[in-house]
Design a protein around this motif. Sequence first.
Motif, PDB file in Angstrom:
ATOM      1  N   VAL A 277     -10.573  -7.544   8.078  1.00 30.61           N
ATOM      2  CA  VAL A 277     -11.812  -7.173   7.379  1.00 30.61           C
ATOM      3  C   VAL A 277     -12.549  -8.378   6.825  1.00 30.61           C
ATOM      4  N   ALA A 278     -11.964  -9.565   6.963  1.00 28.37           N
ATOM      5  CA  ALA A 278     -12.627 -10.770   6.461  1.00 28.37           C
ATOM      6  C   ALA A 278     -13.927 -10.996   7.233  1.00 28.37           C
ATOM      7  N   PRO A 279     -14.928 -11.612   6.589  1.00 28.35           N
ATOM      8  CA  PRO A 279     -16.172 -11.914   7.305  1.00 28.35           C
ATOM      9  C   PRO A 279     -15.885 -12.687   8.585  1.00 28.35           C
ATOM     10  N   THR A 280     -16.555 -12.298   9.630  1.00 29.02           N
ATOM     11  CA  THR A 280     -16.307 -12.920  10.934  1.00 29.02           C
ATOM     12  C   THR A 280     -16.700 -14.388  10.891  1.00 29.02           C
ATOM     13  N   ARG A 281     -15.732 -15.216  11.210  1.00 27.02           N
ATOM     14  CA  ARG A 281     -15.989 -16.650  11.283  1.00 27.02           C
ATOM     15  C   ARG A 281     -15.520 -17.163  12.631  1.00 27.02           C
ATOM     16  N   LYS A 282     -16.261 -18.108  13.132  1.00 30.71           N
ATOM     17  CA  LYS A 282     -15.851 -18.700  14.385  1.00 30.71           C
ATOM     18  C   LYS A 282     -14.652 -19.597  14.123  1.00 30.71           C
ATOM     19  N   PRO A 283     -13.479 -19.265  14.681  1.00 34.46           N
ATOM     20  CA  PRO A 283     -12.286 -20.051  14.382  1.00 34.46           C
ATOM     21  C   PRO A 283     -12.410 -21.480  14.889  1.00 34.46           C
ATOM     22  N   LYS A 284     -11.865 -22.401  14.119  1.00 34.43           N
ATOM     23  CA  LYS A 284     -11.855 -23.796  14.539  1.00 34.43           C
ATOM     24  C   LYS A 284     -10.760 -23.982  15.578  1.00 34.43           C
ATOM     25  N   ILE A 285     -11.160 -24.374  16.755  1.00 37.05           N
ATOM     26  CA  ILE A 285     -10.230 -24.528  17.861  1.00 37.05           C
ATOM     27  C   ILE A 285     -10.289 -25.962  18.346  1.00 37.05           C
ATOM     28  N   THR A 288      -5.660 -28.296  21.483  1.00 41.41           N
ATOM     29  CA  THR A 288      -4.270 -27.812  21.466  1.00 41.41           C
ATOM     30  C   THR A 288      -4.123 -26.451  20.813  1.00 41.41           C
ATOM     31  N   GLY A 289      -5.242 -25.863  20.321  1.00 41.07           N
ATOM     32  CA  GLY A 289      -5.138 -24.546  19.705  1.00 41.07           C
ATOM     33  C   GLY A 289      -5.879 -24.489  18.382  1.00 41.07           C
ATOM     34  N   PRO A 290      -5.617 -23.449  17.560  1.00 41.96           N
ATOM     35  CA  PRO A 290      -6.303 -23.305  16.269  1.00 41.96           C
ATOM     36  C   PRO A 290      -6.057 -24.507  15.364  1.00 41.96           C
ATOM     37  N   VAL A 291      -7.080 -24.869  14.601  1.00 44.96           N
ATOM     38  CA  VAL A 291      -6.959 -26.002  13.686  1.00 44.96           C
ATOM     39  C   VAL A 291      -6.243 -25.548  12.420  1.00 44.96           C
ATOM     40  N   VAL A 292      -5.193 -26.274  12.062  1.00 40.93           N
ATOM     41  CA  VAL A 292      -4.391 -25.969  10.883  1.00 40.93           C
ATOM     42  C   VAL A 292      -4.720 -26.977   9.794  1.00 40.93           C
ATOM     43  N   THR A 293      -4.990 -26.492   8.588  1.00 39.65           N
ATOM     44  CA  THR A 293      -5.250 -27.387   7.454  1.00 39.65           C
ATOM     45  C   THR A 293      -3.921 -27.905   6.926  1.00 39.65           C
ATOM     46  N   ARG A 294      -3.749 -29.203   6.928  1.00 38.26           N
ATOM     47  CA  ARG A 294      -2.486 -29.793   6.474  1.00 38.26           C
ATOM     48  C   ARG A 294      -2.387 -29.722   4.953  1.00 38.26           C
ATOM     49  N   LEU A 295      -1.270 -29.216   4.449  1.00 35.36           N
ATOM     50  CA  LEU A 295      -1.030 -29.125   3.010  1.00 35.36           C
ATOM     51  C   LEU A 295       0.032 -30.100   2.537  1.00 35.36           C
ATOM     52  N   ALA A 296       1.012 -30.373   3.375  1.00 39.27           N
ATOM     53  CA  ALA A 296       2.095 -31.303   3.074  1.00 39.27           C
ATOM     54  C   ALA A 296       2.728 -31.678   4.399  1.00 39.27           C
ATOM     55  N   GLU A 297       3.681 -32.576   4.367  1.00 40.69           N
ATOM     56  CA  GLU A 297       4.345 -33.001   5.596  1.00 40.69           C
ATOM     57  C   GLU A 297       4.978 -31.804   6.300  1.00 40.69           C
ATOM     58  N   GLY A 298       4.462 -31.484   7.499  1.00 43.67           N
ATOM     59  CA  GLY A 298       5.017 -30.386   8.280  1.00 43.67           C
ATOM     60  C   GLY A 298       4.577 -29.012   7.832  1.00 43.67           C
ATOM     61  N   VAL A 299       3.675 -28.940   6.842  1.00 41.75           N
ATOM     62  CA  VAL A 299       3.256 -27.658   6.268  1.00 41.75           C
ATOM     63  C   VAL A 299       1.737 -27.552   6.350  1.00 41.75           C
ATOM     64  N   GLY A 304      -5.124 -18.150   6.144  1.00 41.00           N
ATOM     65  CA  GLY A 304      -4.774 -17.789   4.773  1.00 41.00           C
ATOM     66  C   GLY A 304      -3.301 -17.766   4.476  1.00 41.00           C
ATOM     67  N   GLU A 305      -2.449 -18.138   5.440  1.00 39.29           N
ATOM     68  CA  GLU A 305      -1.001 -18.155   5.236  1.00 39.29           C
ATOM     69  C   GLU A 305      -0.468 -19.576   5.359  1.00 39.29           C
ATOM     70  N   VAL A 306       0.542 -19.888   4.554  1.00 42.72           N
ATOM     71  CA  VAL A 306       1.221 -21.175   4.672  1.00 42.72           C
ATOM     72  C   VAL A 306       2.206 -21.081   5.824  1.00 42.72           C
ATOM     73  N   ILE A 307       2.117 -22.038   6.738  1.00 45.37           N
ATOM     74  CA  ILE A 307       2.981 -22.026   7.911  1.00 45.37           C
ATOM     75  C   ILE A 307       3.736 -23.341   8.035  1.00 45.37           C
ATOM     76  N   VAL A 308       4.813 -23.298   8.798  1.00 51.08           N
ATOM     77  CA  VAL A 308       5.498 -24.519   9.220  1.00 51.08           C
ATOM     78  C   VAL A 308       4.858 -24.953  10.528  1.00 51.08           C
ATOM     79  N   MET A 309       4.354 -26.157  10.565  1.00 51.96           N
ATOM     80  CA  MET A 309       3.617 -26.615  11.740  1.00 51.96           C
ATOM     81  C   MET A 309       4.519 -26.668  12.965  1.00 51.96           C
TER      82      MET A 309
END
Length: 761
Positions: A277-285, A288-299, A304-309
């Motif tokens: 239901v979030a406003p439609t945004r063009k995903p950053k691609i 190699t795939g979707p762009v992940v915002t780096r938060l820490a080494e390997g994270v 909107g979710e914290v992932i392990v890279m």
Amino acid sequence: MRQRSKQVLPENELAQRRRDRALEADETLRELFAKATADGGGSGIVLVAVGGYGRSELSPFSDLDVVLLHEPGLDEDHVRAVAEAIWYPLWNDNVALDHSVRDTVQMREAAATDHRAAMGMLDARAVAGDSELVTALRSEVLADWRREARTRVQEVREARLARIERSGWLAHSAVPDLKESGGGLRDSVILRALVATWLIDVPHEESESLRNSLLDVRDALHEVSGRRVERLDAELIPEVARLLDMNPEELDLHTRQLGRRIAHLCSLAWRRIDRAVAPTRKPKISATGPVVTRLAEGVGLLDGEVIVMQRADPAIDPELALRAAAVAARDGHPLSAGSAARLAATMGEMHDPWPKSSTRLMVDLLTAGPGLIPVWDELDFAGVIDRLLPEWGPVRLRGSSSPVHSFTVDRHSLETCVFASEVQRDVARPDLLAVAALLHDIGKGVDGDHSVEGEPMAVAIATRWGFDAEDAATIGRLVRWHLLLPTIATRRDIEDPSTAANVAEVVESADFLELLAALSASDAQATGSAAWTTWRRGLIEGLVSKTQAQLDDAVASPDPQAYEGWPAQVPIPEHGTTGPADFTLEVEAHKDGSLLTVVTSDRHGLMADLAGAIALAGLEVRSARTVTLGDAAASLWEVSREDVDASRLSERIRPALAGEIDLAARLELKPADDAVGSRIRILDRLSETATLLEVRAHDRRGLVWTVCHEIASSGLSIRSAHMSTYGTEVRDVFYVVDADGNRLDDATAADLRDRVEAALG
């Protein structure tokens, strides 16, 4: 193998009994409907089963949810006569009936304005009469539900949150409500409604299986109580367990596990809803795939979710789990369920003892506040907590024997950490408080007095987590005595001087009393309102005050003798230049960091400039000491990084000393991301030759420079500074003197305190 008694209710039999009850109700209603419409008045009218009855899930004392549905314009007197001919016989037979009479337009309007009516219609089925009315209406309601899903799901969410606020969580409440609690039967029905929106999907078989298992528990509860009841009270558990061929502890754990799994499915479902239901945004691609915002080494952060890279390897970097958890809890983001499962499956063994970086990350997690709980739950559900804290298993979902407790032992411990995070600035060692808050009831997983049994367990855990022997022993003592203050305060006369004297003998120091008081308050607040009344709080705070008066050192602070003078083992280099930007710098390894020795011309504000330069270099200052030698000043800086490049650091220091950098602009202090204000204190009577300024604050880049700058701007000098960092909290002490090198007078000290407090916000 256990022999079942005749009274044991097998799982498949319980489900069949629910269906049989629904079939029996169908037959009764069909007979009544046939009699009511015997004169041929059954056209355009139908009896509809909704809700649990619509799903053929009738527990022994469930309400019969029925709607008499009819076409618009049908004669009202006729409809009323049919309704009364059906309802009155049921009432005479004491059938628990939840009934209504509506035409199809009214029913659709009700579903459009009340999400509960809409969800009930999604499970509607015709029992007797014109079934085409039900088929058509259900299709219309379902189409409306899907068309308006983006707004309707928010209604469902708000109502759900309000319900959980009232009823708690099935997995963690002391007395769980099988229907209303989070993770209960209502939540399992919500999952069906969310799937019906077509916005998301959930594992259908698992969801249905969990609800049916929970219905089995409710059926047995109804059988035992002989009435409609949803709360699994402790006195009913033994008999309910017997009917289900379990022992009481097994039933309690089984029920909570069901609630935990349903709640986890709901959590995943709502995250997916949020993305849908979030406003439609063009995903950053990228390539190699979707762009992940780096938060820490390997994270990183994705959707909107914290992932392990993807490239991070938990097998060789087991600390990755703590990094991801600490970041997620601190920033208030959910931890990806997939990443948590990956960590559990692939993370390597933690070093024993943990390195200091791992210790700090665990403290970061435990002091994160409310963000701790969902992240810990995700890690625990995946199995990561078992790798980090094997002792957690015996207290997981364990009910408390105390009637005042609102939660299970594990959830109570986490809630205690949350309350402790709110008072962490009131203690000198917030890291010890945080770990003791988590472990204070760890002994409840074994036989015996949990405080006594928990002490050696806590010491062993703290030692494994990288705390030194003294700190581990303090954590153990906090666990051992965490009930001391509330017990003495409520059972002894606190006005009797011997009461405080006896407590003082146990706590031994003001520092420990400070920690114990904070732990006691956090434990009581996490227990429930009955444990932290105004009366109890007043007694405990009164006892603490009287005990402090019994102790020689009434103010918790570091040993001043450890701060005075230049370390004898550190040689002072020769200084052969006199220019304001001329200096010598020596770097040497020290413990798990480095020692920087800077010698330059002595001048006012030197410490502030050096602190600014070191901050711009990205180094974390642990301590700073200075001594003047004629017109020269030598300062020793202990920093956290091991690989300090002396030549590169010199290039950072030189323009700062020459006044070529606007340090105020470069080091503008960002607001702290916590709700607790900085605490600034003047520590009296701890030094005859200097005034001690203590700063307790959230760690931020430029904080040390800000304090040093305020001191210099006041025309004062810093003789030495001593920084300690515990998780995200700093405890800095500055030895300040006036222009003549003397201790500050009271007015000057108070003014300095106010200026630093204002600067730190």
